[in-house]
Scaffold this motif. Structure first.
Motif, PDB file in Angstrom:
ATOM      1  N   UNK A   1       0.541  -1.227   0.523  1.00 26.59           N
ATOM      2  CA  UNK A   1      -0.165  -0.130  -0.129  1.00 26.59           C
ATOM      3  C   UNK A   1       1.167   1.416   0.241  1.00 26.59           C
ATOM      4  N   UNK A   2       1.762   1.255   0.232  1.00 26.93           N
ATOM      5  CA  UNK A   2       3.157   2.654   0.173  1.00 26.93           C
ATOM      6  C   UNK A   2       2.876   3.533  -1.060  1.00 26.93           C
ATOM      7  N   UNK A   3       3.242   1.911  -2.377  1.00 29.50           N
ATOM      8  CA  UNK A   3       3.342   3.113  -3.060  1.00 29.50           C
ATOM      9  C   UNK A   3       1.594   3.997  -3.808  1.00 29.50           C
ATOM     10  N   UNK A   4       0.751   3.449  -3.098  1.00 27.42           N
ATOM     11  CA  UNK A   4      -0.770   3.716  -3.152  1.00 27.42           C
ATOM     12  C   UNK A   4      -1.037   5.701  -2.509  1.00 27.42           C
ATOM     13  N   UNK A   5      -0.221   4.776  -0.777  1.00 27.76           N
ATOM     14  CA  UNK A   5      -0.382   6.125  -0.132  1.00 27.76           C
ATOM     15  C   UNK A   5       0.131   7.128  -0.855  1.00 27.76           C
ATOM     16  N   UNK A   6       1.713   6.562  -1.370  1.00 26.96           N
ATOM     17  CA  UNK A   6       2.623   7.855  -1.647  1.00 26.96           C
ATOM     18  C   UNK A   6       2.157   8.896  -2.651  1.00 26.96           C
ATOM     19  N   UNK A   7       0.644   8.117  -3.217  1.00 23.27           N
ATOM     20  CA  UNK A   7       0.271   9.162  -4.259  1.00 23.27           C
ATOM     21  C   UNK A   7      -1.030   9.635  -3.998  1.00 23.27           C
ATOM     22  N   UNK A   8      -0.814  10.118  -2.863  1.00 22.14           N
ATOM     23  CA  UNK A   8      -2.317  10.833  -1.788  1.00 22.14           C
ATOM     24  C   UNK A   8      -1.578  12.362  -1.169  1.00 22.14           C
ATOM     25  N   UNK A   9      -2.215  13.208  -1.638  1.00 18.84           N
ATOM     26  CA  UNK A   9      -1.983  14.171  -0.946  1.00 18.84           C
ATOM     27  C   UNK A   9      -2.133  13.909   0.981  1.00 18.84           C
ATOM     28  N   UNK A  10      -1.228  14.331   1.237  1.00 22.63           N
ATOM     29  CA  UNK A  10      -1.303  14.156   3.109  1.00 22.63           C
ATOM     30  C   UNK A  10      -1.412  15.975   3.600  1.00 22.63           C
ATOM     31  N   UNK A  11      -1.012  16.586   3.081  1.00 22.63           N
ATOM     32  CA  UNK A  11      -0.799  18.371   3.905  1.00 22.63           C
ATOM     33  C   UNK A  11      -1.334  19.462   2.925  1.00 22.63           C
TER      34      UNK A  11
ATOM     35  N   UNK B   1      11.377   8.794   4.695  1.00 24.73           N
ATOM     36  CA  UNK B   1      12.368   7.755   3.486  1.00 24.73           C
ATOM     37  C   UNK B   1      11.717   9.247   2.288  1.00 24.73           C
ATOM     38  N   UNK B   2      13.003   8.744   1.384  1.00 26.25           N
ATOM     39  CA  UNK B   2      12.156  10.125  -0.116  1.00 26.25           C
ATOM     40  C   UNK B   2      12.881   9.308  -1.042  1.00 26.25           C
ATOM     41  N   UNK B   3      11.945   9.256  -2.178  1.00 25.59           N
ATOM     42  CA  UNK B   3      12.079   8.833  -3.297  1.00 25.59           C
ATOM     43  C   UNK B   3      12.608   9.686  -4.743  1.00 25.59           C
ATOM     44  N   UNK B   4      13.323  10.088  -4.843  1.00 29.91           N
ATOM     45  CA  UNK B   4      13.956  10.664  -5.564  1.00 29.91           C
ATOM     46  C   UNK B   4      14.107  12.357  -4.702  1.00 29.91           C
ATOM     47  N   UNK B   5      13.404  13.712  -4.805  1.00 27.15           N
ATOM     48  CA  UNK B   5      12.744  14.382  -4.637  1.00 27.15           C
ATOM     49  C   UNK B   5      11.236  14.510  -3.514  1.00 27.15           C
ATOM     50  N   UNK B   6      10.972  13.140  -3.516  1.00 23.33           N
ATOM     51  CA  UNK B   6       9.676  12.775  -2.828  1.00 23.33           C
ATOM     52  C   UNK B   6       9.385  11.997  -1.916  1.00 23.33           C
ATOM     53  N   UNK B   7       9.109  13.502  -0.763  1.00 23.43           N
ATOM     54  CA  UNK B   7       9.135  12.682   0.816  1.00 23.43           C
ATOM     55  C   UNK B   7       8.058  11.817   0.941  1.00 23.43           C
ATOM     56  N   UNK B   8       7.989  10.302   1.489  1.00 24.01           N
ATOM     57  CA  UNK B   8       6.919   9.849   1.973  1.00 24.01           C
ATOM     58  C   UNK B   8       6.757   9.713   3.378  1.00 24.01           C
TER      59      UNK B   8
END
Length: 393
Positions: A100-110, A304-311
């Motif tokens: 589910x991490x991939x799906x959650x990382x594609x949501x707007x959290x803040x 954790x970060x994937x490139x410039x994206x913060x997870x």
């Protein structure tokens, strides 16, 4: 040895007791058993940490030296995995988490709003929601940033520009409001008067009429720069402007104990590691009771970060540092110096920027009930002018 390697291989904290503990340590060293954090205990005992693999090698050495072993705590990945193996639901959840991490990382959290002053944050969030920017929105459903910027600028009156920045699961809305000329502040006629008894050391008149000179002794409320100008037959009230410095006397009563208590680190510490998901933390190592009576916790967190994206997942480490309180007696002279420094700092902080201590004098000093009491007199050069409105009769 206490580090990532020890954590992966697993290690235990043990207590060895017996009359031949030192011989046991020497035999263990000869067998290349890795030992660290070794401490002698009251009586005949030693506390230490060793690798899990070496723990099973010391049994012949225990029999040879007639010593007994007691395991106090277990650390490391093998023990964590053993605990997790008994929790099938946790293991299933662990794998589902990564799915589910991939799906959650594609949501707007803040969503953060920056730069607004007159336009309320609630108005900006409502306009953003109308354009599809809200928490738990899918990132791929958002319009491109240029389109969002143009639409939000159109929706918000009083705003000259709106920028939308997306970083990982976070969106920041930058607002630049339209500039308006500042209304000129209306100022009523006034005098500048002394706010304390003082001796004038410096006076600069920008507007108005100076009523005192350098080295003049003034009382609180004395007019320093008058707001009444012109002749006696044709007086005119203006806003007095200027700066006045003077020497002001301050008296302080300070006490300092002769017995000082200090907290120091002993060098011993324990670590706890946590897996962070959102606002929740799952402990994965460092189980067991804290072995220190007094300690401080130092926390370090990395996301954790994937490139410039913060997870929305990370790792947190708590370092439990053992502390020891030390009591020390200081001399009366040292206590006097500490008291004077404390009084000086307070005098400078309370009397505004530019204050300077010109002279100091100890009026009284005594030692009573384990403390040094001082009555200190300071001569402080500071700004002494304050406003006094002119009331027309």
């Amino acid at each position: 040895m206490n580090g990532p390697t020890a954590f992966i291989r697993g290690y235990v904290k043990i207590t060895i007791r017996g009359e031949r503990c030192e011989q046991f340590v020497n035999l263990a060293a000869s067998k290349h058993v890795e030992i660290w954090d070794m401490r002698h205990l009251p009586g005949q005992g030693i506390r230490m940490k060793i690798l899990l693999s070496d723990f099973f090698r010391i049994r012949p050495l225990l029999r040879q030296t007639s010593c007994r072993v007691h395991v106090e705590a277990r650390y490391g990945l093998p023990f964590a995995l053993h605990k997790m193996s008994r929790r099938k639901a946790f293991i299933a959840g662990f794998f589902l988490f990564f799915i589910g991490l991939y799906l959650l990382s594609n949501l707007v959290w803040k969503i953060d709003v920056q730069g607004n002053v007159n336009v309320t944050e609630d108005e900006i969030r409502k306009a953003a929601s109308a354009e599809g920017i809200y928490v738990f929105q899918w990132s791929f459903r958002l319009k491109n940033q240029e389109e969002l910027s143009r639409q939000l600028t159109h929706r918000l009156p009083g705003v000259s520009w709106v920028g939308v920045e997306k970083r990982g699961a976070n969106i920041t809305i930058h607002v630049a409001e339209s500039t308006k000329p500042e209304a000129k502040q209306l100022m009523n006629p006034r005098h500048l008067v002394a706010k304390a008894d003082a001796v004038v050391t410096e006076i600069f008149t920008e507007q108005g009429r100076a009523k005192v000179r350098k080295n003049t002794r003034v009382k609180k409320g004395t007019i320093l720069i008058s707001g009444i100008v012109g002749s006696d037959q044709n007086p005119q009230a203006v806003v007095a402007k200027g700066k006045v410095k003077g020497l002001v006397w301050h008296e302080y009563q300070v006490s300092v104990p002769l017995l000082q208590r200090e907290r120091t680190y002993t060098g011993a510490f324990e670590k706890r590691n946590y897996l962070i998901t959102g606002n929740r933390a799952l402990q994965v190592s460092g189980y067991g009771k804290v072995p220190y009576e007094k300690y401080e916790i130092i926390t370090e967190r990395s996301d954790a970060q994937v490139g410039p994206y913060k997870l929305p997942v990370g790792w947190m480490t708590e370092k439990l540092m053992e502390v020891h309180e030390i009591e020390r007696n200081i001399t009366e002279e040292d206590a006097r110096k500490i008291a004077i420094e404390h009084a000086k700092s307070d005098a400078l902080a309370k009397n505004g920027p530019g204050a300077q201590i010109r002279d100091e004098n100890i009026l009284h000093q005594e030692v009573k009930n384990g403390k040094v009491y001082l009555n200190i007199h300071f001569e402080v050069e500071q700004w002494i002018a304050e406003e006094l409105p002119i009331i027309h009769q």
